[in-house]
Write an enzyme that holds these catalytic residues in place. Structure first.
Site, PDB file in Angstrom:
ATOM      1  N   LYS A 122      54.020  38.399  33.076  1.00 49.03           N
ATOM      2  CA  LYS A 122      55.426  38.136  33.392  1.00 49.03           C
ATOM      3  C   LYS A 122      55.444  37.345  34.687  1.00 49.03           C
ATOM      4  CE  LYS A 122      55.407  42.262  31.089  1.00 49.03           C
ATOM      5  NZ  LYS A 122      54.254  43.144  30.892  1.00 49.03           N
TER       6      LYS A 122
ATOM      7  N   HIS B  22      50.348  39.220  28.068  1.00 53.14           N
ATOM      8  CA  HIS B  22      51.186  40.289  28.605  1.00 53.14           C
ATOM      9  C   HIS B  22      51.756  39.946  29.982  1.00 53.14           C
ATOM     10  CE1 HIS B  22      51.665  44.770  29.679  1.00 53.14           C
ATOM     11  NE2 HIS B  22      52.403  44.578  28.616  1.00 53.14           N
TER      12      HIS B  22
ATOM     13  N   ASP C 167      44.648  54.605  50.031  1.00 53.33           N
ATOM     14  CA  ASP C 167      44.325  54.769  51.461  1.00 53.33           C
ATOM     15  C   ASP C 167      45.182  53.947  52.419  1.00 53.33           C
ATOM     16  OD1 ASP C 167      42.350  56.437  50.573  1.00 53.33           O
ATOM     17  OD2 ASP C 167      40.707  55.032  50.910  1.00 53.33           O
TER      18      ASP C 167
ATOM     19  N   HIS D 181      57.836  52.322  33.748  1.00 53.39           N
ATOM     20  CA  HIS D 181      57.047  51.244  33.147  1.00 53.39           C
ATOM     21  C   HIS D 181      56.177  50.537  34.186  1.00 53.39           C
ATOM     22  CE1 HIS D 181      56.565  47.255  30.990  1.00 53.39           C
ATOM     23  NE2 HIS D 181      56.256  48.107  30.038  1.00 53.39           N
TER      24      HIS D 181
ATOM     25  N   ASP E  97      59.341  25.731  41.980  1.00 55.34           N
ATOM     26  CA  ASP E  97      58.943  24.652  42.909  1.00 55.34           C
ATOM     27  C   ASP E  97      57.629  24.923  43.641  1.00 55.34           C
ATOM     28  OD1 ASP E  97      61.282  23.445  42.132  1.00 55.34           O
ATOM     29  OD2 ASP E  97      62.382  23.921  43.971  1.00 55.34           O
TER      30      ASP E  97
ATOM     31  N   LYS F  42      53.257  49.418  36.787  1.00 56.13           N
ATOM     32  CA  LYS F  42      51.794  49.444  36.787  1.00 56.13           C
ATOM     33  C   LYS F  42      51.343  49.307  38.244  1.00 56.13           C
ATOM     34  CE  LYS F  42      53.111  47.348  32.700  1.00 56.13           C
ATOM     35  NZ  LYS F  42      53.276  48.524  31.866  1.00 56.13           N
TER      36      LYS F  42
END
Length: 468
Positions: free
Chosen positions: A211, A209, A392, A385, A216, A387
């Site tokens: 991405k 999952h 704090d 979408h 370089d 996450k």
């Protein structure tokens, strides 16, 4: 004659599964549930266990030939994030489980939504001199894919090595025609756990999952955004897709690259020697962060442990943005305990998700949240979408991992935990601004009085939560 043979064979297979459960089972309640399924649902129970029940931490799918441990150039003796004492244990937890220490010589850019993110990505790709590594769960044909192809063709002509890794299920729609074009211009490609019948039962439930883009060993990108035109055009049913991504420059990029290289080897059996690459540091200590890759082959439930620790460390507030919050018992109890302890716990999510069954399952937990005093905000201007977890003004988590069983235990994920007051306050401001545009659920008694039909549907969906 055939029937007794088949029955005997099924009994032998079932007993083998029982022995496996007793030897490798982690949670007694989960072990008992699988035992009941195997013996009370003939054939189907055994198939479900093969698909969803096996403990990969005891029986590893892969031998981790590459590790994400830093190379010999990496030094971090002078790197201590400015966080309170009760949160320092989180950095130690990550270092011990993921072998990714805190890095400080980094520059971080927060990217919101598709257009800003892809503009930054394409600008960075043009700067590549040595290599480009790309890894995506969803890589789809379309305008973005075509534009990437044009960039790749130019960079390959400049002797830049390009490697593309894509998930076998998430990128199942990626056309053979496009892949042929990639190979034709010299791009190396690999498919993570291809959708093949011979490996169907053993690999279907374990998806990559992540991405990731690394250029370089100097510039890295990670977050929730896939290569899909819906980030530009929106979705007919859900509207505009909103997401959060990061551009990282500095020494932390080496850890992103090592995560990619590990997965690349698992998918292609081709080694890339990162120890020959230079680690780039910013001139000053700007942003402290840790890269946390997690997988079903880890010795511990890394992502679950880190999320759990952050929730328990919260003293003032805990803000969460996530489309798929289907908490296991530990995470649910941590959230409830935090709220009952006086921590301001807010959850922001879309008013509906892209999968109806998941939507019902997510809502099945609302009653527990509201009873504990957790505020729920339903965003209606498109699909969220992202996450994200904020705690704090000290910790900001951005990446690919949802708060569900699939992300916490079964998927290959990558999350960035940032220790930076300024970034946390900016993200908190954005969070509260989005909450102001959302519908607030805070009335426990009103929500509890919803129809029995909705309760039954949510209850049924909740039964399937371990599989979602």
């Amino acid at each position: 004659m055939l029937v007794p043979i088949l029955i005997t064979l099924y009994v032998i297979i079932s007993l083998t599964m029982v022995i496996s459960l007793l030897l490798n089972g982690v949670r007694p309640s989960k072990t008992l549930a699988w035992l009941l399924a195997i013996f009370t649902i003939p054939v189907a129970g055994a198939l479900l266990y093969i698909l969803f029940g096996r403990n990969r931490r005891k029986s590893k799918m892969f031998s981790q030939k590459h590790q994400t441990a830093p190379n010999d150039q990496f030094k971090n003796e002078d790197c201590r994030p400015e966080i309170s004492a009760n949160k320092e244990k989180i950095t130690s937890l990550i270092s011990n489980t993921s072998k990714c220490p805190v890095t400080c010589y980094n520059h971080l850019e927060l990217l919101k939504d598709g257009r800003n993110t892809f503009e930054s990505i394409f600008n960075a790709l043009e700067e590549a001199k040595e290599h480009i590594h790309l890894q995506y769960y969803i890589f789809e044909d379309g305008l973005l894919a075509d534009k990437l192809l044009e960039v790749f063709e130019r960079k390959v002509a400049e002797n830049v090595t390009i490697r593309l890794l894509y998930d076998g299920i998430g990128s199942y729609s990626l056309s053979k025609k496009y892949l042929k074009k990639l190979k034709g211009i010299g791009v190396e490609t690999a498919q993570f756990l291809p959708f093949k019948f011979g490996r169907f039962l053993s690999s279907l439930n374990y998806r990559n999952h992540r991405k990731i883009i690394v250029i370089d060993n100097k510039i890295g990108f990670t977050g929730g955004i896939n290569i899909s035109d819906k980030y530009l055009k929106g979705d007919p049913a859900l509207g505009k897709w909103h997401d959060t991504h990061l551009k990282i420059e500095g020494e932390a990029v080496d850890f992103l690259n090592r995560t990619f290289v590990t997965d690349w080897f698992l998918a292609s059996v081709k080694k890339v020697d990162l120890n020959t690459l230079k680690i780039y540091r910013t001139q000053k200590k700007y942003t402290s962060l840790q890269i946390v890759p997690s997988s079903p082959d880890d010795d511990f439930d890394v992502m679950e442990q880190v999320y759990f620790s952050i929730i328990n460390s919260a003293e003032k507030y805990l803000y969460i943005v996530n489309p798929y919050i289907i908490p296991n018992h530990a995470i649910l109890q941590a959230l409830i305990t935090a709220a009952l302890s006086g921590v301001d716990v807010k959850i922001l999510m879309s008013s509906s998700t892209d999968i109806k069954l998941v939507d019902w399952c997510v809502r099945a937990y609302f009653e527990s949240y509201l009873k504990a005093g957790i505020k729920i905000y339903l965003y209606e201007e498109g699909f969220l979408h992202s996450k994200v977890m904020l705690c704090d003004d000290e910790i900001a988590s951005i990446g690919t991992a949802n708060l569900d069983n699939r992300s916490l235990q079964q998927n290959y994920e990558a999350q960035v935990f940032v220790y930076d007051n300024e970034l946390c306050r900016k993200m908190k401001s954005d969070f509260l601004s989005d909450c102001d545009k959302s519908t607030l659920l805070s009335d426990y008694e009103k929500f509890k009085s919803r129809s029995w039909g909705k309760k039954l549907i949510e209850g049924f969906a909740k039964l399937l939560s371990p599989l979602l």
